[in-house]
Design a protein around this motif. Structure first.
Motif, PDB file in Angstrom:
ATOM      1  N   THR A 107       5.440   4.796  -0.464  1.00 17.47           N
ATOM      2  CA  THR A 107       5.101   6.032  -1.169  1.00 17.47           C
ATOM      3  C   THR A 107       5.011   5.797  -2.669  1.00 17.47           C
ATOM      4  O   THR A 107       4.064   6.240  -3.335  1.00 17.47           O
ATOM      5  CB  THR A 107       6.162   7.115  -0.880  1.00 17.47           C
ATOM      6  N   ARG A 108       5.981   5.064  -3.215  1.00 14.19           N
ATOM      7  CA  ARG A 108       5.977   4.792  -4.653  1.00 14.19           C
ATOM      8  C   ARG A 108       4.797   3.912  -5.043  1.00 14.19           C
ATOM      9  O   ARG A 108       4.168   4.125  -6.087  1.00 14.19           O
ATOM     10  CB  ARG A 108       7.298   4.140  -5.071  1.00 14.19           C
ATOM     11  N   LEU A 109       4.462   2.934  -4.197  1.00 10.81           N
ATOM     12  CA  LEU A 109       3.314   2.094  -4.500  1.00 10.81           C
ATOM     13  C   LEU A 109       2.024   2.909  -4.427  1.00 10.81           C
ATOM     14  O   LEU A 109       1.095   2.681  -5.203  1.00 10.81           O
ATOM     15  CB  LEU A 109       3.241   0.914  -3.527  1.00 10.81           C
ATOM     16  N   GLY A 110       1.971   3.861  -3.483  1.00  9.65           N
ATOM     17  CA  GLY A 110       0.809   4.737  -3.408  1.00  9.65           C
ATOM     18  C   GLY A 110       0.624   5.556  -4.670  1.00  9.65           C
ATOM     19  O   GLY A 110      -0.488   5.761  -5.156  1.00  9.65           O
ATOM     20  N   GLU A 111       1.731   6.012  -5.218  1.00  9.18           N
ATOM     21  CA  GLU A 111       1.673   6.778  -6.466  1.00  9.18           C
ATOM     22  C   GLU A 111       1.228   5.900  -7.628  1.00  9.18           C
ATOM     23  O   GLU A 111       0.605   6.381  -8.580  1.00  9.18           O
ATOM     24  CB  GLU A 111       3.047   7.381  -6.761  1.00  9.18           C
ATOM     25  N   LEU A 112       1.564   4.595  -7.562  1.00  6.36           N
ATOM     26  CA  LEU A 112       1.170   3.668  -8.620  1.00  6.36           C
ATOM     27  C   LEU A 112      -0.252   3.139  -8.412  1.00  6.36           C
ATOM     28  O   LEU A 112      -0.762   2.411  -9.251  1.00  6.36           O
ATOM     29  CB  LEU A 112       2.155   2.492  -8.665  1.00  6.36           C
ATOM     30  N   ALA A 113      -0.864   3.502  -7.296  1.00 13.08           N
ATOM     31  CA  ALA A 113      -2.262   3.158  -7.015  1.00 13.08           C
ATOM     32  C   ALA A 113      -2.465   1.661  -6.811  1.00 13.08           C
ATOM     33  O   ALA A 113      -2.799   0.921  -7.735  1.00 13.08           O
ATOM     34  CB  ALA A 113      -3.174   3.670  -8.118  1.00 13.08           C
ATOM     35  N   VAL A 114      -2.229   1.176  -5.585  1.00 16.58           N
ATOM     36  CA  VAL A 114      -2.489  -0.208  -5.226  1.00 16.58           C
ATOM     37  C   VAL A 114      -3.491  -0.235  -4.085  1.00 16.58           C
ATOM     38  O   VAL A 114      -3.612   0.721  -3.311  1.00 16.58           O
ATOM     39  CB  VAL A 114      -1.200  -0.950  -4.815  1.00 16.58           C
ATOM     40  N   ASP A 115      -4.221  -1.350  -3.992  1.00 20.24           N
ATOM     41  CA  ASP A 115      -5.237  -1.484  -2.948  1.00 20.24           C
ATOM     42  C   ASP A 115      -4.690  -2.060  -1.654  1.00 20.24           C
ATOM     43  O   ASP A 115      -5.245  -1.829  -0.582  1.00 20.24           O
ATOM     44  CB  ASP A 115      -6.369  -2.380  -3.454  1.00 20.24           C
ATOM     45  N   GLY A 116      -3.619  -2.834  -1.733  1.00 19.44           N
ATOM     46  CA  GLY A 116      -3.020  -3.449  -0.558  1.00 19.44           C
ATOM     47  C   GLY A 116      -1.607  -3.885  -0.878  1.00 19.44           C
ATOM     48  O   GLY A 116      -1.178  -3.854  -2.038  1.00 19.44           O
TER      49      GLY A 116
END
Length: 329
Positions: A107-116
């Motif tokens: 969830t936190r990585l999604g908020e930071l905007a990552v592709d994979g």
């Protein structure tokens, strides 16, 4: 961008091509645009570009343990390989390998905007069935047995352990002791299982494995037990750090290496050749593991599909001065 274009005397499209590093712009024009950017203090908005394109040029790394040599060298290799592909790396440490922590990290990585995401799963969960990554996530898992569900990249742990034990048996040692890594570690369990299997296949006695926690201190404690048992002439240690502790314990206990006891490690850390004596060990190709992790996650990103299966990176035995034929052979 319009201001830069006006100052440089070019179109906004040319400014866009220069700021994005696209080819096909005359060098003199490129320098003119860059000078205008510098004069106006213009910086391309990477977040806006990412939203427009639907990609962020960033890979997330979820890491369960930052203290082990293997994890840190793999992390370094992933970051370097990602940079070579034009991707940044965002690290998300997870202190407790539970389903809630994994979900929260995604969830936190999604908020930071990552592709994979590259997931370094060094430690077993109490209930492996609890681990469930988000559906359709572009993920590569390192050091795991989850190849039936995800794209997994791992070192050939079994092949490396087999080479280490066979090397000692071929030198005439009647059996091989083992200092294993902690219970719950995928790599530790693969190494101990292979050690036991090779001894059983050879018809050798299988000593009770000694357990460490990957540290030199734990290797020293195990080494004291080995030094006290004069029947031990060979030991396979699950990593080089613990092997360093074993070497010291054998020295303190009056056992010579390799004259009395041969020692093999695992990892081939840069310092292994400088141990006293230089350590025979199994070389892991961490840069190749990192490269294949990045290659796997980018392939999924570009194809917009999740993958399954396990890729094993070969190991090789590096023979140095810590092993020798059994005395009296």
């Amino acid at each position: 961008m319009a201001d830069v274009a006006q100052l440089a005397g070019v179109s906004a499209q040319t400014v866009s091509r220069v700021s994005n590093g696209f080819p096909g712009v005359v060098e003199s024009t490129r320098q003119q645009v860059l000078a205008a950017m510098k004069e106006l203090g213009y910086r391309p908005n990477s977040a806006a570009r990412a939203l427009k394109r639907g990609e962020f040029r960033t890979l997330g790394v979820i890491l369960f343990n930052m203290s082990t040599t293997g994890n840190m060298r793999t992390l370094e290799a992933v970051a370097l390989s990602a940079a070579q592909e034009g991707y940044a790396t965002t690290l998300m440490p997870v202190t407790v390998p539970s389903q809630d922590e994994v979900r929260g990290a995604f969830t936190r990585l999604g908020e930071l905007a990552v592709d994979g995401v590259v997931l370094l799963m060094e430690v077993h969960l109490l209930d492996a069935a609890m681990v469930s990554l988000p559906p359709n996530a572009q993920v590569v898992v390192v050091d795991s047995n989850a190849g039936d569900r995800y794209c997994v990249v791992d070192t050939d742990q079994a092949g490396g352990a087999r080479a280490a034990v066979r090397h000692l048996l071929d030198l005439g040692h009647e059996t091989v002791w083992h200092v294993a890594g902690p219970e719950g570690s995928f790599s530790a369990e693969r190494r101990v299982d292979t050690w036991r299997s090779v001894l059983t296949e050879a018809g050798c006695e299988v000593p009770e494995p000694l357990r460490g926690d990957w540290s030199a201190e734990s290797g020293y404690l195990a080494g004291r037990q080995i030094a006290a048992d004069r029947s031990c002439t060979a030991v396979f240690v699950a990593n080089d750090q613990m092997a360093l502790g074993v070497l010291r314990a054998l020295h303190d206990g009056g056992r010579r290496v390799p004259e009395d006891v041969s020692v093999v490690g695992f990892d081939d850390i840069p310092e292994a050749a400088s141990f006293i004596p230089p350590l025979t060990t199994v070389h892991q190709d961490f840069p190749e593991v990192g490269r294949r992790c990045v290659e796997g996650v980018l392939r999924q990103i570009r194809n917009d599909t999740a993958e399954k299966g396990t890729t094993l990176v070969p190991t090789r035995l590096v023979t140095r001065a810590s092993t020798a034929p059994r005395a009296g052979r």
